[in-house]
Design an enzyme around this catalytic site. Structure first.
Site, PDB file in Angstrom:
ATOM      1  N   CYS A  69       0.868  -1.175   0.000  1.00 10.41           N
ATOM      2  CA  CYS A  69       0.000   0.000   0.000  1.00 10.41           C
ATOM      3  C   CYS A  69       0.906   1.225   0.000  1.00 10.41           C
ATOM      4  CB  CYS A  69      -0.916   0.003   1.223  1.00 10.41           C
ATOM      5  SG  CYS A  69      -0.041   0.214   2.792  1.00 10.41           S
ATOM      6  N   HIS A 103       3.442   1.780  11.077  1.00  9.70           N
ATOM      7  CA  HIS A 103       2.452   1.637  12.154  1.00  9.70           C
ATOM      8  C   HIS A 103       2.408   2.848  13.076  1.00  9.70           C
ATOM      9  CE1 HIS A 103       1.888  -2.372  10.825  1.00  9.70           C
ATOM     10  NE2 HIS A 103       2.999  -2.884  11.324  1.00  9.70           N
ATOM     11  N   GLU A 127       0.330  -0.587  15.761  1.00  7.71           N
ATOM     12  CA  GLU A 127      -0.444   0.603  15.359  1.00  7.71           C
ATOM     13  C   GLU A 127      -1.361   1.063  16.479  1.00  7.71           C
ATOM     14  OE1 GLU A 127      -4.241   1.463  12.550  1.00  7.71           O
ATOM     15  OE2 GLU A 127      -2.583   0.424  11.537  1.00  7.71           O
ATOM     16  N   SER A 158       1.784 -10.355   9.803  1.00  4.41           N
ATOM     17  CA  SER A 158       1.104  -9.213   9.184  1.00  4.41           C
ATOM     18  C   SER A 158      -0.385  -9.231   9.505  1.00  4.41           C
ATOM     19  CB  SER A 158       1.300  -9.246   7.664  1.00  4.41           C
ATOM     20  OG  SER A 158       0.452  -8.314   7.033  1.00  4.41           O
ATOM     21  N   SER A 159      -0.865  -8.165  10.155  1.00  8.30           N
ATOM     22  CA  SER A 159      -2.276  -8.085  10.547  1.00  8.30           C
ATOM     23  C   SER A 159      -3.199  -8.086   9.342  1.00  8.30           C
ATOM     24  CB  SER A 159      -2.509  -6.819  11.383  1.00  8.30           C
ATOM     25  OG  SER A 159      -3.875  -6.639  11.647  1.00  8.30           O
TER      26      SER A 159
END
Length: 675
Positions: free
Chosen positions: A12, A74, A126, A219-220
């Protein structure tokens, strides 16, 4: 075997920006470089950074001076940044712009006294960082079931979400919060890129026989993609590299979907696509970047296109354009309506026409405007209305010098003060936020100028209604009307296109000095026709009701011989008028005040004085009540001697004032009716 590759797969903007910052920094400086935690949740990227001498640390104590530290996408709380700076280490902040926006929002609302609630994984970096911006006072939940276990909260609540949170779960939690708490201010902070990625993953997983979700195990957003795809396609596998691809029976599996988390580099995705293609002996020479670009639409500034709403908050609307970046419509560019409520008017999934203002706003987003599209379409609507002299609705937004400004179909319309009504209006502020029916009287598309008039329509309607009124009017007819203006002598009432006058004397049975004591402009009242003149276009109206006439009620309440209490309201040479009740006066003749002869009533009485008197005469037809103080409790001058005046003297006194009394009583009654 057919491969379906998600257009949203891979880095992203925030992750790509953070990785680029670190690699650029490694080329420009010889200082030691740290990242606070892995720059992204991807072992391949982290390993490459280590080859460049970049080390991931867990806290400021692990860093050696001199050095530079990069804050990953984050983000962190302000306390962590201060720790590095106090140690003499330069901080390079690579926090994702979306996360920074949440941090600023939480910081501001916390200072305003809101209780912050963060929806997400409380162990995620985050969330830990965002919590730091409200003094670590936030309540953190990740399911609707946890809402019931929250403590009682008396102050207002501000709710934000982890950028990678699943939208469906977010909406369920918000519903639960709204049911339990009253003052909940929500900000949909789910990253529009994440939202788009999850939406596309859900769609693909419903259409294929197998799904590969590429990303780091920690990775969330990759884990959330896996969760979404697994719900729709049982053959969903989470892999980190091409070496993790499970055995595939290409005879049974005809269609495979591929998506990847925001931390997955394009070279890893390319390798997976290539290996899968080799299974089917297909030549995949096109690079992942080329495949990605080929799936996208092309946008140019000034273009009008269609998009789908994928999210919104109080400030922005996020739109999927089928482009590599989502579009953002600032709320002030969505609608001109000052009462526009996003919660009531916007719906995720709705299609909208948008105008491309900028393809890249500096943060990788496409800036859009819905108002500009509305205006383009609106000119066609208004031109047709202008030619046909067809009325249109206008929402008034503001008062300006010389008139008001409103909008219709996205086009600004000026209504001069002289055209807003058929009467002079001194204060136009009352029209703001009203919706008016107008006719366009001037239009110049080249100069972007439109002038409207309510007055034209009002006069047309009145002309039609007026002919109806004058054709059917008759004395005694009752109308429902509206008070239009007040003058010292009465009130003008619109009875349906024609104005009539209710004289001051016809507003109330009581004596009043101004119509505002009974009615105000805008009141809806029922009136009856007392008289009219068709040639002069005049109508006299009555408002006071016969049943409210104090003389009518006096018949039931009083009779000769009753003793009443009253107040002196007027002194005349032959006596005093006494108010028995509001609107009802009686006369005490001078001979009926004292037991001795007095020169004038003022010798023993004064205005406002409370007295007791007996009713000696009650003539309802003539509206006359005679009273006697003397027969109850005579009021004599100080130091006077009580004596019985001769009957002849009384007769002489009566005769002496008879003519004056008759004239004054008549004047007084006229005054009561006409004042």
């Amino acid at each position: 075997m057919h491969l379906v590759v998600a257009s949203t797969a891979g880095f992203c903007f925030g992750v790509n920006n953070a990785v680029k910052i670190v690699f650029d920094l490694a080329e420009r400086t010889e200082d030691k470089i740290y990242t606070l935690g892995p720059i992204i949740h991807n072992d391949q990227v982290v390993n490459k950074l280590e080859e460049h001498g970049i080390t991931a640390i867990d806290n400021p104590e692990d860093a050696e001076v001199p050095a530079k530290v990069v804050i990953r996408a984050h983000g962190v709380g302000p306390g962590v940044i201060s720790e590095f700076e106090n140690k003499g280490i330069q901080v390079i902040n690579a926090t994702c712009p979306y996360v920074e926006k949440i941090q600023r929002l939480v910081y501001g609302k916390h200072k305003e006294g809101y209780q912050i609630i963060i929806i997400g994984d409380k162990q995620h970096p985050e969330i830990i960082g965002i919590n730091g911006w409200c003094g670590n006072s936030a309540l953190i939940i990740d399911s609707s079931e946890q809402v019931g276990s929250l403590p009682e909260i008396k102050k207002s609540i501000c709710v934000v979400a982890q950028t990678t949170f699943i939208r469906e779960k977010w909406e369920k939690i918000i519903q639960s919060l709204n049911k339990r708490f009253e003052n909940v201010l929500k900000f949909d902070t789910i990253c529009n890129a994440t939202d788009k990625r999850q939406t596309e993953a859900e769609k693909i997983s419903r259409e294929v026989d197998m799904v590969l979700v590429i990303g780091g195990k920690n990775s969330s957003n990759t884990n959330k993609l896996y969760e979404i795809c697994k719900d729709n396609c049982p053959r969903t596998f989470k892999i980190q590299t091409a070496s993790d691809i499970p055995p595939v029976d290409i005879k049974k599996i005809k269609k495979i979907g591929i998506t990847a988390g925001a931390s997955t580099p394009d070279w890893v995705i390319k390798e997976v696509i290539h290996n899968m293609s080799e299974l089917d002996k297909q030549d995949l020479e096109m690079s992942f970047a080329d495949a990605f670009e080929s799936s996208l639409v092309t946008l140019t500034t000034g273009q009008i296109t269609k998009g789908r709403i994928i999210g919104y908050n109080l400030n922005e609307v996020y739109v999927d354009l089928g482009f590599k970046s989502d579009g953002i419509i600032p709320m002030q560019e969505f609608s001109d309506d000052t009462d526009f409520d996003p919660e009531k008017s916007l719906k995720v999934g709705d299609e909208v026409d948008v105008f491309v203002v900028r393809v890249n706003d500096g943060e990788g987003n496409v800036m859009l405007s819905k108002k500009k599209v509305d205006a383009v379409k609106g000119w066609d609507v208004l031109e047709e209305a202008f030619e046909a002299k067809r009325p249109i609705s206008v929402k008034i937004n503001e008062q300006v010098n010389g008139g008001v400004i409103g909008y219709s179909h996205g086009v600004k319309i000026f209504i001069p003060a002289s055209q807003i009504s058929d009467r002079f209006i001194k204060d136009l502020s009352s029209y703001v936020k009203q919706v008016l029916q107008i006719e366009i009287i001037e239009m110049n598309k080249q100069k972007r100028k439109v002038v409207g008039s309510s007055r034209v329509l009002i006069e047309k309607n009145k002309e039609f209604a007026s002919s109806e009124i004058w054709d059917k009017i008759e004395i005694g007819k009752v109308y429902k009307g509206q008070v239009k203006s007040l003058m010292d002598f009465g009130a003008f009432v619109d009875i349906g296109g024609v104005d009539g006058l209710v004289h001051l004397s016809e507003l109330s049975w009581n004596k009043i000095k101004h119509p505002s004591e009974v009615v105000k402009v805008g009141d809806d009242i029922t009136v009856s026709v007392l008289d009219f003149d068709k040639e002069k276009k005049r109508i006299s109206l009555g408002y006071k009701k016969q049943e409210d006439n104090p003389w009518v009620s006096a018949i039931k309440k009083y009779e000769v011989g009753n003793v009443i209490k009253g107040k002196v309201v007027r002194l005349v040479p032959f006596g005093a008028f006494v108010e028995i009740e509001q609107g009802l006066d009686g006369l005490v003749h001078i001979s009926q005040i004292s037991s001795v002869r007095i020169g004038k009533p003022g010798d023993v009485l004064k205005i406002g004085q409370e007295i007791e008197a007996k009713i000696t005469e009650l003539d309802m037809e003539a509206k006359k009540i005679s009273l006697s103080i003397k027969e109850v409790n005579p009021i004599d001058p100080v130091g006077s001697k009580k004596e019985e005046p001769a009957a002849a003297a009384d007769e002489e006194l009566l005769t002496e004032h008879k003519e004056d009394m008759t004239n004054t009583i008549a004047e007084n009654l006229t005054s009561l009716n006409d004042d």
